[in-house]
Design an enzyme around this catalytic site. Structure first.
Site, short mmCIF file in Angstrom:
data_model
loop_
_atom_site.label_atom_id
_atom_site.label_comp_id
_atom_site.label_asym_id
_atom_site.label_seq_id
_atom_site.Cartn_x
_atom_site.Cartn_y
_atom_site.Cartn_z
N SER A 274 -7.18 11.03 -12.47
CA SER A 274 -5.89 11.36 -13.14
C SER A 274 -5.95 12.98 -13.37
O SER A 274 -4.91 13.47 -14.13
CB SER A 274 -5.60 10.74 -14.47
OG SER A 274 -6.51 11.09 -15.47
N THR B 123 42.52 4.26 -18.12
CA THR B 123 41.58 2.93 -18.30
C THR B 123 41.82 2.14 -16.93
O THR B 123 42.88 2.11 -16.30
CB THR B 123 42.17 1.95 -19.49
OG1 THR B 123 43.39 1.57 -19.40
CG2 THR B 123 42.00 2.58 -20.86
N HIS B 124 40.75 1.59 -16.53
CA HIS B 124 40.80 0.68 -15.26
C HIS B 124 41.07 1.80 -14.06
O HIS B 124 41.60 1.35 -13.00
CB HIS B 124 41.79 -0.44 -15.34
CG HIS B 124 41.55 -1.34 -16.43
ND1 HIS B 124 40.72 -2.34 -16.16
CD2 HIS B 124 42.12 -1.33 -17.60
CE1 HIS B 124 40.67 -2.84 -17.56
NE2 HIS B 124 41.72 -2.25 -18.33
N SER C 279 29.24 23.46 2.96
CA SER C 279 28.95 22.51 4.19
C SER C 279 28.19 23.14 5.30
O SER C 279 28.80 24.18 5.39
CB SER C 279 29.98 21.52 4.51
OG SER C 279 30.10 20.84 5.86
N LYS D 198 34.50 23.85 2.60
CA LYS D 198 34.02 22.96 1.54
C LYS D 198 33.55 23.81 0.41
O LYS D 198 32.52 24.84 0.63
CB LYS D 198 33.06 22.12 1.95
CG LYS D 198 33.47 20.92 2.93
CD LYS D 198 34.44 19.95 1.89
CE LYS D 198 33.74 19.07 1.26
NZ LYS D 198 32.80 18.04 1.70
N GLU E 202 26.40 16.36 -8.77
CA GLU E 202 26.08 14.90 -8.19
C GLU E 202 24.76 14.82 -8.38
O GLU E 202 24.10 13.44 -8.45
CB GLU E 202 26.42 15.09 -6.73
CG GLU E 202 27.90 15.22 -6.38
CD GLU E 202 28.18 15.97 -4.94
OE1 GLU E 202 27.54 15.53 -4.07
OE2 GLU E 202 29.04 16.77 -4.98
N GLN F 186 -3.17 4.71 -17.60
CA GLN F 186 -3.20 5.99 -17.04
C GLN F 186 -2.14 6.50 -16.44
O GLN F 186 -1.66 7.81 -16.06
CB GLN F 186 -4.64 6.17 -16.23
CG GLN F 186 -4.86 7.55 -15.23
CD GLN F 186 -6.12 7.49 -15.02
OE1 GLN F 186 -7.22 7.72 -15.58
NE2 GLN F 186 -6.24 7.37 -13.52
N1 ARG Z 1 -7.89 9.30 -17.95
C1 ARG Z 1 -7.41 8.22 -18.75
C2 ARG Z 1 -5.90 7.99 -18.97
O1 ARG Z 1 -5.19 8.97 -18.48
C3 ARG Z 1 -7.89 8.19 -20.29
C4 ARG Z 1 -9.39 7.93 -20.11
C5 ARG Z 1 -9.56 6.15 -20.56
N2 ARG Z 1 -10.60 5.98 -19.57
C6 ARG Z 1 -11.43 5.07 -19.95
N3 ARG Z 1 -12.32 4.78 -18.97
N4 ARG Z 1 -11.57 4.44 -21.15
O2 ARG Z 1 -5.45 7.13 -19.61
#
Ligand code: ARG
Length: 495
Positions: free
Chosen positions: A23, A156-157, A278, A284, A291, A323
């Protein structure tokens, strides 16, 4: 040294698994918070007699260096790290050795560590969005104040319904965004509990002081139950919810504005900085920025859906599934914050075409309710008056005439036909009910588009906004004070 705790495992992660598992990319957003969290934790360990002053000084020194290296863009963190937490710990150990550096993580786990990091980032992000919402409300208030007497058709509508003003319309959104602000603030208050010191799930033998880390990191209190602290994600779901609601409100307003920018309405014209064109149609001028507010709302709803699904059926405790929460949460923050900013800018710079708004009210039957109500003030019941008015409208439509051309006889004729009643109708009935300004001034119910009512609402909401601003500012100041406390403590223990 990338590994500090695969001690029971004979082999490294398979490369593909490492990339799948890590992560580190989404963790970068909380790099500094992670270091602050560790510093606060270790200062507390020292103050509790768990960590020697010399050791603390070395750890704090190493962490400060790492923070500087990070800020200078000198660090790259690869997938060989599961997340930034072991990366930072490994780097401290690399700098000062495992005998001292190895004390840094005592009494906590990555499970409470990641929670405190995420909450610190989330608090800042919520405040940034709250600030943008308050700015948007101010812009709307200033615009509404100029348009308390700008007649406009209310629908409305998708059908022309009643007379209103552009200012009254804007006030409707001011009130919605006021509630959005309040929801963000209340959500902030619920996020504002320190999970650090819960360890993996069931606490630690170390006699830690969780209130002290709360103080150093700017939390109001501790998230007491250690299982709740590492396992729950309702707070992240709540953030996704309140921001989804905010996006819903903005999306709807954007939809109005996209329609009103079109040739059929021409109520507003976005400034060039907020418009696109455009590649093929030279004429345009597209309100595409708005949007996109609508389009990106889908993304934020997606975040809510993902967060909810993440915990559905997930047993209590920490699971790696959790995570994933960060990825969507960060995206939801970015999208919402920038959407409010862009909407605010678009509104602050747009041009309003009052003539077009007024033109749309002409020849319309938006005054029918008020005609019926005027008739009901005299001898007719409301339902009789309603039926007489409907008959009048039918006749006018059949004759190709408008309400501005209405005569007393038109009304009297239908009343006689339907109810055999001779009713008194003022000869100035057309002017009384279908002159836009007079019609607006005849509205007496609280919250109606009566110009004085709208002016009062704007004034009242702007006062309330001031109070909200002070409340918001106080939250920001509390974070500054906490950051100062942490800085002073670091200085004291590294001196
Ligand atoms: N990287 C993990 C998370 O983002 C946090 C660590 C927890 N990992 C673990 N093996 N207890 O949630």
């Amino acid at each position: 040294m990338s590994d500090i705790f695969r001690t029971r495992l004979a082999k490294e992660f398979d490369d593909r698994v490492a990339r799948y598992h890590t992560s580190t990319v989404e963790d970068l957003r909380m790099f500094e918070e992670d270091i602050d969290g560790t510093m606060a934790h270790d200062i507390m360990l020292h103050e509790q007699g768990i960590l020697e002053q010399e050791d603390l000084a070395l750890i704090l020194g190493a962490l400060q260096e790492i923070k500087e290296e990070w800020k200078a863009g000198k660090l790259t963190i690869g997938a060989e790290y599961e997340d930034i937490h072991p990366f930072i710990e490994a780097r401290v150990i690399e700098k000062i050795g495992i005998e001292v550096g190895g004390k840094l993580h005592a009494g906590r786990s990555r499970n409470d560590q990641v929670m405190v990091d995420m909450k610190m980032v989330s608090k800042k992000e919520l405040l940034a969005i709250a600030e943008n919402v308050l700015a948007l409300i101010k812009t709307l208030g200033e615009l509404a104040d100029k348009h308390t007497e700008t007649p406009m058709v209310a629908y409305t509508h998708g059908q022309q319904a009643q007379i209103t003003t552009y200012g009254h319309y804007l006030c409707a959104y001011i009130d919605q965004y006021m509630r959005d602000y309040k929801r963000i603030k209340q959500c902030y208050d619920r996020v504002n509990y320190n999970p650090l010191g819960s360890a993996a799930i069931a606490g630690t033998n170390f006699r830690i002081n969780r209130l002290r880390t709360a103080e150093l990191l700017g939390f109001d209190n501790i998230q007491t139950n250690s299982m709740d602290a590492v396992s729950s994600r309702d707070w992240a779901i709540e953030i996704n919810s309140v921001l989804s609601i905010l996006m819903a409100n903005m999306s709807r307003m954007a939809a109005d504005m996209v329609m009103w920018a079109g040739a059929e309405f021409q109520y507003i014209r976005l400034s060039d900085e907020y418009s696109s064109s455009s590649s093929i149609m030279p004429q345009k001028i597209n309100p595409s920025t708005l949007e996109l507010i609508r389009g990106k709302t889908a993304e934020v709803y997606g975040g809510l859906q993902e967060a909810l699904t993440m915990v559905k059926g997930l047993p209590t405790g920490y699971y790696q599934d959790l995570q994933q929460t960060k990825i969507t949460l960060w995206r939801v923050f970015d999208t919402t914050r920038t959407s409010v900013e862009v909407l605010n800018g678009a509104i602050a710079t747009l041009t309003v075409n009052e003539d077009k708004m007024l033109e749309q009210t002409k020849g319309s039957f938006i005054y029918a309710v008020q005609l019926a109500e005027v008739l009901a003030e005299e001898t007719l019941s409301f339902r009789e008056a309603y039926k007489v008015t409907a008959g009048v409208v039918n006749n006018l439509v059949a004759d190709g005439r408008t309400m501005e051309e209405l005569t007393a006889e038109d009304v009297q004729k239908v009343a006689k036909e339907l109810f055999d009643k001779d009713i008194k109708v003022s000869s100035s009935i057309a002017d009384k009910v279908s002159n836009p300004i007079k019609a607006l001034n005849n509205l007496r119910s609280p919250g109606s588009p009566h110009p004085a009512e709208t002016a009062m609402a704007v004034e009242n909401r702007m006062e309330l906004r001031e109070r909200y601003w002070k409340e918001f500012d106080f939250l920001k100041i509390k974070l500054v004070i906490a950051a100062d406390n942490l800085k002073n403590a670091i200085a004291r223990y590294t001196a």
